[in-house]
Write a protein that holds these residues in place. Sequence first.
Motif, PDB file in Angstrom:
ATOM      1  N   GLU A 100       0.824  -1.213   0.000  1.00 54.90           N
ATOM      2  CA  GLU A 100       0.000   0.000   0.000  1.00 54.90           C
ATOM      3  C   GLU A 100       0.855   1.258   0.000  1.00 54.90           C
ATOM      4  N   VAL A 101       1.915   1.290   0.821  1.00 61.79           N
ATOM      5  CA  VAL A 101       2.736   2.497   0.855  1.00 61.79           C
ATOM      6  C   VAL A 101       3.503   2.655  -0.452  1.00 61.79           C
ATOM      7  N   ALA A 102       3.872   1.555  -1.087  1.00 58.97           N
ATOM      8  CA  ALA A 102       4.528   1.641  -2.398  1.00 58.97           C
ATOM      9  C   ALA A 102       3.594   2.291  -3.417  1.00 58.97           C
ATOM     10  N   LYS A 103       2.340   1.870  -3.429  1.00 56.03           N
ATOM     11  CA  LYS A 103       1.368   2.443  -4.365  1.00 56.03           C
ATOM     12  C   LYS A 103       1.083   3.908  -4.044  1.00 56.03           C
ATOM     13  N   GLU A 104       1.051   4.217  -2.752  1.00 57.48           N
ATOM     14  CA  GLU A 104       0.832   5.608  -2.329  1.00 57.48           C
ATOM     15  C   GLU A 104       1.958   6.514  -2.818  1.00 57.48           C
ATOM     16  N   LEU A 105       3.191   6.091  -2.620  1.00 64.12           N
ATOM     17  CA  LEU A 105       4.331   6.901  -3.050  1.00 64.12           C
ATOM     18  C   LEU A 105       4.407   6.993  -4.568  1.00 64.12           C
ATOM     19  N   HIS A 106       4.049   5.913  -5.242  1.00 63.21           N
ATOM     20  CA  HIS A 106       4.017   5.923  -6.707  1.00 63.21           C
ATOM     21  C   HIS A 106       3.012   6.946  -7.221  1.00 63.21           C
ATOM     22  N   GLY A 138       8.748  -3.857  -8.390  1.00 62.10           N
ATOM     23  CA  GLY A 138       7.443  -3.465  -8.898  1.00 62.10           C
ATOM     24  C   GLY A 138       7.584  -2.143  -9.631  1.00 62.10           C
ATOM     25  N   GLY A 139       7.235  -2.124 -10.908  1.00 63.86           N
ATOM     26  CA  GLY A 139       7.406  -0.898 -11.683  1.00 63.86           C
ATOM     27  C   GLY A 139       7.358  -1.192 -13.164  1.00 63.86           C
ATOM     28  N   SER A 140       7.940  -0.310 -13.957  1.00 67.90           N
ATOM     29  CA  SER A 140       7.935  -0.477 -15.410  1.00 67.90           C
ATOM     30  C   SER A 140       9.281  -0.991 -15.905  1.00 67.90           C
ATOM     31  N   ARG A 159      14.694  -8.748 -10.840  1.00 67.19           N
ATOM     32  CA  ARG A 159      13.576  -9.316 -11.596  1.00 67.19           C
ATOM     33  C   ARG A 159      12.333  -8.448 -11.427  1.00 67.19           C
ATOM     34  N   LEU A 160      11.738  -8.063 -12.551  1.00 69.55           N
ATOM     35  CA  LEU A 160      10.502  -7.300 -12.540  1.00 69.55           C
ATOM     36  C   LEU A 160       9.344  -8.241 -12.242  1.00 69.55           C
ATOM     37  N   MET A 161       8.606  -7.959 -11.158  1.00 74.18           N
ATOM     38  CA  MET A 161       7.523  -8.817 -10.716  1.00 74.18           C
ATOM     39  C   MET A 161       6.152  -8.335 -11.180  1.00 74.18           C
ATOM     40  N   GLY A 162       6.111  -7.150 -11.802  1.00 70.19           N
ATOM     41  CA  GLY A 162       4.850  -6.576 -12.257  1.00 70.19           C
ATOM     42  C   GLY A 162       4.778  -5.109 -11.884  1.00 70.19           C
ATOM     43  N   SER A 163       3.575  -4.614 -11.692  1.00 67.72           N
ATOM     44  CA  SER A 163       3.368  -3.206 -11.405  1.00 67.72           C
ATOM     45  C   SER A 163       3.825  -2.854  -9.989  1.00 67.72           C
ATOM     46  N   VAL A 164       3.856  -1.557  -9.687  1.00 65.95           N
ATOM     47  CA  VAL A 164       4.291  -1.088  -8.366  1.00 65.95           C
ATOM     48  C   VAL A 164       3.459  -1.755  -7.272  1.00 65.95           C
TER      49      VAL A 164
END
Length: 289
Positions: A100-106, A138-140, A159-164
């Motif tokens: 949640e905090v990752a998505k908030e900061l994003h 998590g990112g692009s 390794r990219l795991m998907g979105s933020v």
Amino acid sequence: MKVSFIGLGTMGYPMAGHVSKAGHSVVVYNRSTQKAQNWCKEYQGAFASTPALAAQDADIVLTCVGNDDDLRAVYLGPDGAFQQAKTGTLFIDHTTASAEVAKELHQVAQERGFRFMDAPVSGGQAGAINGVLTIMIGGSQSDLDTAQPILTCYAKATRLMGSVGNGQIAKMVNQILIGGVLSGLSEGIRFAQKAGLDIPTLVDTLKHGAAGSWQLENRGETMAKNTFDFGFAIEWMHKDLGLCLAQAEKMGIKIPLTQAVDLDYQALIAEGRGRQDTSVLVKALDKKA
């Protein structure tokens, strides 16, 4: 690149050092200024008095702090890293925190013209010192491509795991697995000791088979010796497992083994063992004998 590193704890201190040794221009910030000054004596770089000043000229800003509240403070506070950064700055967070905090900061980063990735790490203090961490991101893909020259300074695998947010979810799985392995390893070691097996011989044999694991190879013998003054502290593992349990509740699933392991860690912390390595879980088993 111009790189800022915010948070010089057990992990961040050597990680920032690897970036400096690779030839990048590094500015560090730490809540304890003395630690930042010590870092500058050991490595090439400068220190700033606030996260905002550390980030203001950076191309990439790396953070590695304690928890969600620490993250909000160093990013969103009055002197936070988002306050003076230039448009297009890429922020990469290595803290083990909530999705949640990752998505908030994003979200805030997007609103202010920045880029953001959550990128928790696995490998512990030894992995940070030796520059062989595993990073779950998590990112692009484009942001990962930009970050790769920096991340490879201290990682053996990215390794990219998907979105933020997905980087944090992957790290939660990592901690769930570690807790489960240590629970089984605790029982196995005590079982072997009671049976009179030689533990070094046992570990050296089993590590080559289906029961082999990093925990067995690196912690099996030390658990048998009741030696726990190293590695990843259980007070941090308890924090991480709390994130796992909260996320599981949000998803409507049960993770009973993880809950049991966390309760054991809580009891050990209450005994004053909070700074001991996660392998001290074996001592909780002793109490149940």
